[in-house]
Scaffold this motif. Structure first.
Motif, PDB file in Angstrom:
ATOM      1  N   THR A 147       0.812  -1.221   0.000  1.00 25.43           N
ATOM      2  CA  THR A 147       0.000   0.000   0.000  1.00 25.43           C
ATOM      3  C   THR A 147       0.846   1.272   0.000  1.00 25.43           C
ATOM      4  O   THR A 147       0.296   2.373  -0.090  1.00 25.43           O
ATOM      5  CB  THR A 147      -0.921   0.018   1.240  1.00 25.43           C
ATOM      6  OG1 THR A 147      -0.151  -0.307   2.395  1.00 25.43           O
ATOM      7  CG2 THR A 147      -2.038  -0.998   1.086  1.00 25.43           C
ATOM      8  N   LEU A 148       2.150   1.127   0.105  1.00 27.63           N
ATOM      9  CA  LEU A 148       3.020   2.298   0.099  1.00 27.63           C
ATOM     10  C   LEU A 148       3.108   2.840  -1.329  1.00 27.63           C
ATOM     11  O   LEU A 148       3.657   2.194  -2.215  1.00 27.63           O
ATOM     12  CB  LEU A 148       4.408   1.896   0.627  1.00 27.63           C
ATOM     13  CG  LEU A 148       5.393   3.000   1.007  1.00 27.63           C
ATOM     14  CD1 LEU A 148       6.387   2.473   2.047  1.00 27.63           C
ATOM     15  CD2 LEU A 148       6.150   3.523  -0.206  1.00 27.63           C
ATOM     16  N   ASN A 149       2.538   4.023  -1.556  1.00 27.43           N
ATOM     17  CA  ASN A 149       2.565   4.639  -2.888  1.00 27.43           C
ATOM     18  C   ASN A 149       3.043   6.080  -2.760  1.00 27.43           C
ATOM     19  O   ASN A 149       2.267   6.995  -2.467  1.00 27.43           O
ATOM     20  CB  ASN A 149       1.186   4.592  -3.543  1.00 27.43           C
ATOM     21  CG  ASN A 149       1.220   5.100  -4.974  1.00 27.43           C
ATOM     22  OD1 ASN A 149       2.290   5.395  -5.517  1.00 27.43           O
ATOM     23  ND2 ASN A 149       0.066   5.220  -5.599  1.00 27.43           N
ATOM     24  N   ALA A 150       4.326   6.254  -2.991  1.00 27.37           N
ATOM     25  CA  ALA A 150       4.955   7.570  -2.820  1.00 27.37           C
ATOM     26  C   ALA A 150       4.548   8.570  -3.884  1.00 27.37           C
ATOM     27  O   ALA A 150       4.794   9.775  -3.728  1.00 27.37           O
ATOM     28  CB  ALA A 150       6.476   7.421  -2.823  1.00 27.37           C
ATOM     29  N   CYS A 151       3.930   8.103  -4.976  1.00 24.27           N
ATOM     30  CA  CYS A 151       3.571   9.041  -6.051  1.00 24.27           C
ATOM     31  C   CYS A 151       2.070   9.079  -6.295  1.00 24.27           C
ATOM     32  O   CYS A 151       1.609   9.391  -7.401  1.00 24.27           O
ATOM     33  CB  CYS A 151       4.324   8.719  -7.332  1.00 24.27           C
ATOM     34  SG  CYS A 151       4.071   7.064  -7.985  1.00 24.27           S
ATOM     35  N   SER A 152       1.288   8.790  -5.256  1.00 21.15           N
ATOM     36  CA  SER A 152      -0.162   8.886  -5.366  1.00 21.15           C
ATOM     37  C   SER A 152      -0.592  10.331  -5.652  1.00 21.15           C
ATOM     38  O   SER A 152       0.133  11.284  -5.340  1.00 21.15           O
ATOM     39  CB  SER A 152      -0.806   8.409  -4.061  1.00 21.15           C
ATOM     40  OG  SER A 152      -2.194   8.685  -4.037  1.00 21.15           O
ATOM     41  N   ASP A 153      -1.774  10.481  -6.197  1.00 19.75           N
ATOM     42  CA  ASP A 153      -2.314  11.824  -6.404  1.00 19.75           C
ATOM     43  C   ASP A 153      -3.025  12.333  -5.154  1.00 19.75           C
ATOM     44  O   ASP A 153      -3.497  13.474  -5.122  1.00 19.75           O
ATOM     45  CB  ASP A 153      -3.279  11.836  -7.593  1.00 19.75           C
ATOM     46  CG  ASP A 153      -4.456  10.879  -7.416  1.00 19.75           C
ATOM     47  OD1 ASP A 153      -4.365   9.964  -6.561  1.00 19.75           O
ATOM     48  OD2 ASP A 153      -5.460  11.031  -8.136  1.00 19.75           O
ATOM     49  N   LYS A 154      -3.076  11.502  -4.112  1.00 16.34           N
ATOM     50  CA  LYS A 154      -3.736  11.881  -2.856  1.00 16.34           C
ATOM     51  C   LYS A 154      -2.676  12.208  -1.790  1.00 16.34           C
ATOM     52  O   LYS A 154      -1.856  11.347  -1.438  1.00 16.34           O
ATOM     53  CB  LYS A 154      -4.646  10.763  -2.362  1.00 16.34           C
ATOM     54  CG  LYS A 154      -5.818  10.463  -3.284  1.00 16.34           C
ATOM     55  CD  LYS A 154      -6.669   9.333  -2.729  1.00 16.34           C
ATOM     56  CE  LYS A 154      -7.944   9.145  -3.554  1.00 16.34           C
ATOM     57  NZ  LYS A 154      -7.634   8.787  -4.956  1.00 16.34           N
ATOM     58  N   PRO A 155      -2.696  13.421  -1.243  1.00 17.36           N
ATOM     59  CA  PRO A 155      -1.703  13.809  -0.238  1.00 17.36           C
ATOM     60  C   PRO A 155      -1.662  12.881   0.970  1.00 17.36           C
ATOM     61  O   PRO A 155      -0.581  12.593   1.497  1.00 17.36           O
ATOM     62  CB  PRO A 155      -2.138  15.222   0.173  1.00 17.36           C
ATOM     63  CG  PRO A 155      -2.891  15.735  -0.998  1.00 17.36           C
ATOM     64  CD  PRO A 155      -3.585  14.542  -1.583  1.00 17.36           C
ATOM     65  N   GLU A 156      -2.824  12.379   1.405  1.00 14.67           N
ATOM     66  CA  GLU A 156      -2.844  11.520   2.583  1.00 14.67           C
ATOM     67  C   GLU A 156      -2.173  10.169   2.312  1.00 14.67           C
ATOM     68  O   GLU A 156      -1.559   9.584   3.214  1.00 14.67           O
ATOM     69  CB  GLU A 156      -4.281  11.291   3.078  1.00 14.67           C
ATOM     70  CG  GLU A 156      -5.211  10.563   2.130  1.00 14.67           C
ATOM     71  CD  GLU A 156      -5.934  11.468   1.146  1.00 14.67           C
ATOM     72  OE1 GLU A 156      -6.965  11.027   0.596  1.00 14.67           O
ATOM     73  OE2 GLU A 156      -5.473  12.606   0.922  1.00 14.67           O
ATOM     74  N   VAL A 157      -2.247   9.687   1.074  1.00  8.29           N
ATOM     75  CA  VAL A 157      -1.575   8.428   0.709  1.00  8.29           C
ATOM     76  C   VAL A 157      -0.062   8.642   0.658  1.00  8.29           C
ATOM     77  O   VAL A 157       0.713   7.799   1.114  1.00  8.29           O
ATOM     78  CB  VAL A 157      -2.099   7.897  -0.644  1.00  8.29           C
ATOM     79  CG1 VAL A 157      -1.321   6.647  -1.077  1.00  8.29           C
ATOM     80  CG2 VAL A 157      -3.587   7.585  -0.540  1.00  8.29           C
ATOM     81  N   ARG A 158       0.353   9.783   0.124  1.00  8.87           N
ATOM     82  CA  ARG A 158       1.790  10.097   0.101  1.00  8.87           C
ATOM     83  C   ARG A 158       2.317  10.281   1.516  1.00  8.87           C
ATOM     84  O   ARG A 158       3.445   9.886   1.833  1.00  8.87           O
ATOM     85  CB  ARG A 158       2.050  11.353  -0.738  1.00  8.87           C
ATOM     86  CG  ARG A 158       1.713  11.190  -2.208  1.00  8.87           C
ATOM     87  CD  ARG A 158       2.407  12.255  -3.054  1.00  8.87           C
ATOM     88  NE  ARG A 158       2.065  13.610  -2.663  1.00  8.87           N
ATOM     89  CZ  ARG A 158       1.021  14.291  -3.151  1.00  8.87           C
ATOM     90  NH1 ARG A 158       0.209  13.730  -4.032  1.00  8.87           N
ATOM     91  NH2 ARG A 158       0.790  15.530  -2.759  1.00  8.87           N
ATOM     92  N   ARG A 159       1.513  10.872   2.383  1.00  6.17           N
ATOM     93  CA  ARG A 159       1.925  11.064   3.788  1.00  6.17           C
ATOM     94  C   ARG A 159       2.100   9.704   4.478  1.00  6.17           C
ATOM     95  O   ARG A 159       3.073   9.489   5.193  1.00  6.17           O
ATOM     96  CB  ARG A 159       0.898  11.913   4.520  1.00  6.17           C
ATOM     97  CG  ARG A 159       1.289  12.220   5.969  1.00  6.17           C
ATOM     98  CD  ARG A 159       0.445  13.331   6.558  1.00  6.17           C
ATOM     99  NE  ARG A 159      -0.978  13.052   6.467  1.00  6.17           N
ATOM    100  CZ  ARG A 159      -1.819  13.683   5.653  1.00  6.17           C
ATOM    101  NH1 ARG A 159      -1.389  14.635   4.849  1.00  6.17           N
ATOM    102  NH2 ARG A 159      -3.114  13.369   5.636  1.00  6.17           N
ATOM    103  N   PHE A 160       1.159   8.789   4.261  1.00  9.91           N
ATOM    104  CA  PHE A 160       1.277   7.441   4.809  1.00  9.91           C
ATOM    105  C   PHE A 160       2.556   6.772   4.309  1.00  9.91           C
ATOM    106  O   PHE A 160       3.281   6.127   5.071  1.00  9.91           O
ATOM    107  CB  PHE A 160       0.064   6.591   4.429  1.00  9.91           C
ATOM    108  CG  PHE A 160       0.248   5.122   4.675  1.00  9.91           C
ATOM    109  CD1 PHE A 160       0.080   4.589   5.945  1.00  9.91           C
ATOM    110  CD2 PHE A 160       0.627   4.264   3.641  1.00  9.91           C
ATOM    111  CE1 PHE A 160       0.267   3.223   6.175  1.00  9.91           C
ATOM    112  CE2 PHE A 160       0.818   2.906   3.857  1.00  9.91           C
ATOM    113  CZ  PHE A 160       0.636   2.386   5.138  1.00  9.91           C
ATOM    114  N   ALA A 161       2.835   6.935   3.013  1.00 10.66           N
ATOM    115  CA  ALA A 161       4.040   6.326   2.428  1.00 10.66           C
ATOM    116  C   ALA A 161       5.293   6.854   3.100  1.00 10.66           C
ATOM    117  O   ALA A 161       6.183   6.076   3.488  1.00 10.66           O
ATOM    118  CB  ALA A 161       4.089   6.598   0.924  1.00 10.66           C
ATOM    119  N   LYS A 162       5.366   8.161   3.267  1.00  5.99           N
ATOM    120  CA  LYS A 162       6.557   8.759   3.880  1.00  5.99           C
ATOM    121  C   LYS A 162       6.710   8.321   5.331  1.00  5.99           C
ATOM    122  O   LYS A 162       7.816   7.964   5.773  1.00  5.99           O
ATOM    123  CB  LYS A 162       6.475  10.281   3.790  1.00  5.99           C
ATOM    124  CG  LYS A 162       7.665  10.989   4.439  1.00  5.99           C
ATOM    125  CD  LYS A 162       7.504  12.500   4.398  1.00  5.99           C
ATOM    126  CE  LYS A 162       8.628  13.179   5.186  1.00  5.99           C
ATOM    127  NZ  LYS A 162       8.467  14.648   5.203  1.00  5.99           N
TER     128      LYS A 162
END
Length: 278
Positions: A71-86
């Motif tokens: 589920t780690l997606n550093a290049c998602s278009d959703k800021p919350e998904v990128r935050r989770f990845a980081k």
């Protein structure tokens, strides 16, 4: 000796993983740092880590390969998904220092319509924010099959990420045989040509580990469906060449085939049977 193993469940801790790997006949292994679908990570017990390290050192075995959650997606278009990845990425790198000097592998991500250039920029941005000069863990970008908007479908895309990473000496590549086959690279009939292209694009020194999987699909299908060794479209003969190739034979080979412990034990033995020690 061939360095080969499979994914091991991390639910019972490091010592249990090491013992389970030995039962399979493995001398390396991979594990997920947390649930593959995300969530919090299991608490690390320092005494458990010490027991694992003593076991592994006693056997004289080397590096293992941790895997980030899918589920780690550093290049998602959703800021919350990128935050989770980081946050997950940073936490995992801190945890990896309990077992210094190993590998942490992750899928680069999917740009979900933003375009490959923007996806590459976002992945490199996360890496620049998370990598530390003193870390001992080498982070591996995994080669991908090219489903949908996946980044990493070509060696060139991986190189474009690496050239934007400031601490690129902390980076390497994990080559997945099923993924590169499905991406269009002919590792069955033109292994030398594929490795030559890898070397010219990324440099062979970047290649740190191999996910060794056959494929259910035709070359270039961009589908990513793993098969057991010798039961897919790549074929056993190709894998014999891969494990014995001078540029690859010293790397850790990790099985991600659709199998259980009994099946992985047989696959490990099969690969060892075809490995030339001399």
């Amino acid at each position: 000796m061939l360095k080969v193993g499979s994914h091991i469940s991390s639910s019972k801790g490091y010592e249990a993983m090491g013992k389970q790997a030995l039962k399979l006949g493995a001398n390396t292994f991979a594990f997920f740092t947390r649930n593959p679908r995300g969530g919090s990570a299991k608490e690390i017990v320092p005494e458990d880590v010490k027991r694992y390290q003593m076991l592994w050192q006693e056997k004289g075995y080397g590096q293992i390969v941790a895997h980030a959650p899918y589920t780690l997606n550093a290049c998602s278009d959703k800021p919350e998904v990128r935050r989770f990845a980081k946050e997950t990425f940073s936490d995992d790198l801190e945890r990896m220092e309990y077992i210094p000097g190993n590998y942490y592998n992750f899928h680069p991500g999917s740009h979900v319509g933003q375009g490959a250039e923007e996806g590459i920029r976002l992945i490199a941005k996360m890496l620049n924010e998370c990598l530390k000069p003193k870390q001992t863990t080498v982070v591996l970008l995994e080669t991908m099959a090219g489903k949908g908007s996946e980044i990493g479908r070509s060696f060139e895309e991986l190189q474009k990420i690496l050239e934007q990473v400031e601490l690129s000496e902390k980076m390497g590549v994990c080559l997945d045989t099923c993924h590169v086959w499905d991406a269009g690279y002919d590792i069955a009939e033109d292994l030398e040509g594929v490795l030559e292209k890898f070397d010219k694009t990324l440099g062979m020194s970047r290649l740190k580990a191999i996910h060794i999987n056959d494929s259910m699909n035709l070359q270039g299908s961009h589908k990513d469906r793993h098969a057991r060794i010798g039961e897919g479209t790549i074929g056993l003969e190709a894998f014999v060449r891969i494990i014995n190739h001078p540029a690859l034979r010293e790397l850790p080979f990790i099985l991600e085939t659709p199998n259980d412990d009994q099946g992985w034990t047989k696959e490990i033995a099969l690969l060892r049977e075809h490995f030339c020690d001399s």
